[in-house]
Design a protein around this motif. Structure first.
Motif, PDB file in Angstrom:
ATOM      1  N   LEU A 183       0.837  -1.203   0.000  1.00 13.05           N
ATOM      2  CA  LEU A 183       0.000   0.000   0.000  1.00 13.05           C
ATOM      3  C   LEU A 183       0.871   1.252   0.000  1.00 13.05           C
ATOM      4  CD1 LEU A 183      -2.828   1.200   0.116  1.00 13.05           C
ATOM      5  CD2 LEU A 183      -2.737   1.012   2.609  1.00 13.05           C
ATOM      6  N   ALA A 184       1.941   1.242   0.783  1.00 12.27           N
ATOM      7  CA  ALA A 184       2.841   2.394   0.799  1.00 12.27           C
ATOM      8  C   ALA A 184       3.509   2.579  -0.557  1.00 12.27           C
ATOM      9  CB  ALA A 184       3.884   2.219   1.893  1.00 12.27           C
ATOM     10  N   ALA A 185       3.865   1.485  -1.221  1.00  9.01           N
ATOM     11  CA  ALA A 185       4.459   1.589  -2.555  1.00  9.01           C
ATOM     12  C   ALA A 185       3.459   2.172  -3.546  1.00  9.01           C
ATOM     13  CB  ALA A 185       4.923   0.211  -3.020  1.00  9.01           C
ATOM     14  N   ASP A 221      -6.386   2.892   4.513  1.00  9.80           N
ATOM     15  CA  ASP A 221      -6.404   3.156   5.951  1.00  9.80           C
ATOM     16  C   ASP A 221      -5.822   1.956   6.681  1.00  9.80           C
ATOM     17  OD1 ASP A 221      -6.837   3.955   8.515  1.00  9.80           O
ATOM     18  OD2 ASP A 221      -8.983   4.350   8.293  1.00  9.80           O
ATOM     19  N   MET A 222      -4.638   2.140   7.229  1.00  7.52           N
ATOM     20  CA  MET A 222      -3.969   1.098   8.010  1.00  7.52           C
ATOM     21  C   MET A 222      -3.884   1.488   9.483  1.00  7.52           C
ATOM     22  SD  MET A 222      -3.041  -1.430   5.981  1.00  7.52           S
ATOM     23  CE  MET A 222      -1.711  -2.227   6.855  1.00  7.52           C
ATOM     24  N   SER A 223      -4.767   2.357   9.909  1.00 10.35           N
ATOM     25  CA  SER A 223      -4.730   2.848  11.282  1.00 10.35           C
ATOM     26  C   SER A 223      -4.810   1.695  12.275  1.00 10.35           C
ATOM     27  CB  SER A 223      -5.891   3.815  11.525  1.00 10.35           C
ATOM     28  OG  SER A 223      -5.810   4.932  10.673  1.00 10.35           O
ATOM     29  N   LEU A 247      -1.599   7.095   5.343  1.00 10.26           N
ATOM     30  CA  LEU A 247      -2.083   5.732   5.537  1.00 10.26           C
ATOM     31  C   LEU A 247      -2.484   5.421   6.971  1.00 10.26           C
ATOM     32  CD1 LEU A 247       0.452   3.705   3.341  1.00 10.26           C
ATOM     33  CD2 LEU A 247      -1.672   4.843   2.674  1.00 10.26           C
ATOM     34  N   TYR A 248      -2.125   6.262   7.910  1.00  7.61           N
ATOM     35  CA  TYR A 248      -2.440   5.990   9.318  1.00  7.61           C
ATOM     36  C   TYR A 248      -3.111   7.202   9.943  1.00  7.61           C
ATOM     37  CZ  TYR A 248       0.921   2.241   8.467  1.00  7.61           C
ATOM     38  OH  TYR A 248       1.580   1.158   7.955  1.00  7.61           O
TER      39      TYR A 248
END
Length: 648
Positions: free
Chosen positions: A61-63, A73-75, A325-326
């Motif tokens: 996801l970061a890539a 959303d990776m919170s 993402l967080y």
């Protein structure tokens, strides 16, 4: 990273000849590199999507975000830093198909992991092995499961071993130049020994030098002498001083700063590397100033400046990833450190976990890592070791134990066996210790080699006993995850449990076999290197299978890949994380189906399906015409409600 891991009597004159350059070596390195890439891709050929979640999904996801795509959303999860995803960005330049992107990411892992072979060759040469020994040994050691297994997944552990080994190799030259001419403690003591002993030692060295000169004259200037510890006339890395001039040392110090800063951008273990790097270069600068070595001062100061600039860039990238993402925050592991550092129970947890990592480091390298630990520690403590060698030994040991202790202290008790014995965090230094251990065994005499094997057995036994006494029955009652124990599963043939004693004995048995094969007349080093490669390949075949089928996964959601996708608050993080990578066309949003209706443009709504609930009853207030599609992931039942009109 030059370490004289076996004490030797230096029979050659003070200025040994320059080793001959072999034109075939670059070609052999290139061929070996290509073979490494092929082997890694072969074992990864059946992999089509992430399974080690949320880690793999977090990096993918970061890539995607860094490539200009949408985020997610990776919170509440651990923060997956942006350094490693930056390497994966090209995967999204070629395709958006999840399977294709994942395959390209594994290919990138294979290329970076294959670089361990040439880097391992450089390290082996600096451990004073001949070319004929260093080439096959580095190739076989680069396939250790500790450096290969995680490369078959999209994990930062796939590139960290390469980063750490490159950093260690680059850091060596500045220290060699700063401490050039400074005698070891043992050499300094020579000035205080009795005149009779000093005269006898000088006579011996003169006789050895004269013999060497005669050998040279008989060979018409050839440099193929029979130096101590060399095989078949092939000379090891010259031990003369480093290159003159400021540029080589400054270049290496700057490059080491870049690598250390990138390591800090990849993982929190890299932050340990960067911290040690900063302290080391600060000490280098001070040493250069005290010894009036302007080159060392320039290298240290320049390396610190480069590391600072690199860290600023890494912090900016990680800040962007964290913000996008967080949004709800990350899982705070640093909060555990305060309790672990300040309480007796916390110290017991951290130290026991560190001991378990050291045990796994030795066992996962078939005992060679234990020999390497003993050899590197001996370099640090031995009075006759060169000062630069002692510095590099101290750097390596500091990084190793700092990572083991800090990672163990930060982790919560997850009621799994991996809390007490774990190999993933020290896999980044496994190859270094394996090469050091192999070089020590191959270069030492039989008595000293047996002593090193005994030292490795003591390390394995002491660390394993500590783990056994601290963990007790929890090694059998807590959850065992086979992903955490690839090497021990191979050693014991059991993928479902950790057998501490059996794994230890099996690793030590392989170590004794390596020692015996290394004593085969004429071809001992080559035979031992081949045996190491075969053992590693057998372990990888056991872990990944010899004929795995490549099966393209079915789309996880119904309908065409378009339209919005939202997940109800009842859907657990496991399902939401699993869908982040396959749902490539949009960001998965949130909704509370008990109070809200899906917004315009939303085509799919995910809801949890409690046990005993039919798919049709999972969302009583669904819009007219929407169709439920039941799914099960692990033991979790969930339903994807889809609007068929979106497919028209």
């Amino acid at each position: 990273m030059t370490l004289q891991i076996v004490p030797v009597l230096r029979p050659a004159p003070d200025a040994p000849p320059r080793a001959r350059r072999h034109p075939a070596v670059p070609w052999l390195l290139a061929a070996g590199f290509a073979a490494q890439v092929c082997v890694r891709l072969w074992f990864a050929r059946a992999r089509t999507g992430p399974v080690a979640n949320p880690d793999e999904t977090g990096y993918l996801l970061a890539a995607r975000l860094l490539s200009g795509g949408h985020g997610g959303d990776m919170s509440g999860n651990t923060f997956y830093q942006g350094g490693y995803p930056a390497l994966l960005v090209p995967a999204y330049w070629f395709s958006h198909d999840p399977v294709t992107v994942y395959t390209i990411a594994l290919a990138i892992n294979a290329v970076v992991g294959a670089a361990l072979f040439p880097l391992g060759y450089v390290a082996a040469r600096r451990f004073r092995l001949s070319r004929r020994t260093a080439l096959p040994l580095a190739w076989g050691a680069a396939l250790l499961p500790a450096t290969t297994f995680f490369g078959e997944f999209v994990l930062a552990d796939a590139v960290l071993p390469t980063i750490v080994l490159a950093w260690l190799c680059l850091l060596q030259r500045p220290w060699r130049q700063a401490l050039e001419g400074l005698p070891s403690t043992g050499d300094a003591c020579d000035r205080r020994i009795a005149p009779t002993r000093l005269g006898a030692r000088s006579a011996i060295r003169f006789s050895q030098a004269r013999t060497w000169l005669r050998s040279r004259s008989r060979r018409f200037g050839s440099s193929r002498g029979r130096g101590h510890g060399l095989a078949h006339g092939d000379q090891a890395e010259p031990e003369s001083g480093p290159s003159r001039g400021w540029f080589p040392a400054a270049r290496d110090a700057g490059a080491a700063g870049v690598v250390a800063a990138f390591a800090a951008a990849v993982h929190s273990r890299g932050e340990v590397v960067l911290a040690v790097h900063v302290v080391t270069l600060a000490a280098l600068t001070v040493t250069g100033a005290v010894r009036r070595r302007g080159t060392a001062v320039a290298a240290g100061a320049g390396g610190l400046a480069v590391a600072a600039a690199g860290y600023a860039v890494a912090a900016a990238v990680n800040g962007h990833v964290r913000a996008e993402l967080y949004p709800g925050g990350v899982r705070d592991l640093a909060g555990n450190l305060g309790e672990r550092f300040t309480t007796g129970a916390g110290q017991g947890w951290a130290l026991s976990g560190a001991a378990g990592q050291v045990w796994y480091l030795a066992v996962s390298t078939w005992g060679l890592g234990g020999v390497g630990l003993a050899a590197v520690a001996a370099v640090l403590l031995r009075r006759r070791s060169l000062p630069a060698d002692r510095v590099m030994a101290g750097v390596l040991l500091t990084v190793t134990f700092a990572i083991a202790y800090a990672s163990s202290a930060a982790l919560p008790d997850e009621h799994r066996v991996g809390n007490y014995a774990y190999g993933r965090y020290l896999s980044c230094v496994a190859l270094v210790y394996a090469l050091a251990g192999a070089a020590a065994l191959l270069r030492a005499g039989l008595r000293r080699a047996m002593g090193l094997v005994a030292a490795a057995a003591v390390i394995v036994g002491a660390a394993g006993l500590w783990v056994r006494l601290y963990a007790g029955d929890r090694l059998h009652t807590y959850k065992f995850i086979g992903f955490d124990f690839p090497e021990t599963s191979f050693l014991t043939g059991d993928r479902g449990a950790l057998h501490l004693m059996a794994a230890s004995l099996a690793a030590l048995g392989l170590l004794c076999g390596f020692l015996a094969l290394g004593r085969v007349p004429r071809a001992g080093a080559a035979v031992a290197a081949c045996a190491l490669a075969v053992t590693n390949l057998a372990a990888l075949a056991f872990l990944f299978g010899t004929h795995p089928d490549r099966v393209r996964p079915a789309p996880p959601l119904p309908g065409a890949p378009k339209g919005g996708v939202v997940a109800d608050a009842s859907v657990g993080w496991e399902v939401r994380t699993m869908l982040v990578h396959p749902v490539w066309w949009t960001r998965i949003g949130r909704i509370d189906v008990r109070r809200d209706a899906p917004a315009s443009g939303v085509c799919t709504v995910l809801v949890q399906a409690p046990d005993g609930t039919s798919p049709d009853a999972s969302w009583p207030a669904h819009p007219a015409g929407w169709v439920p599609h039941a799914n099960r992931s692990w033991s979790i039942r969930w339903v994807a409600w889809h609007d068929p009109s979106c497919d028209q």
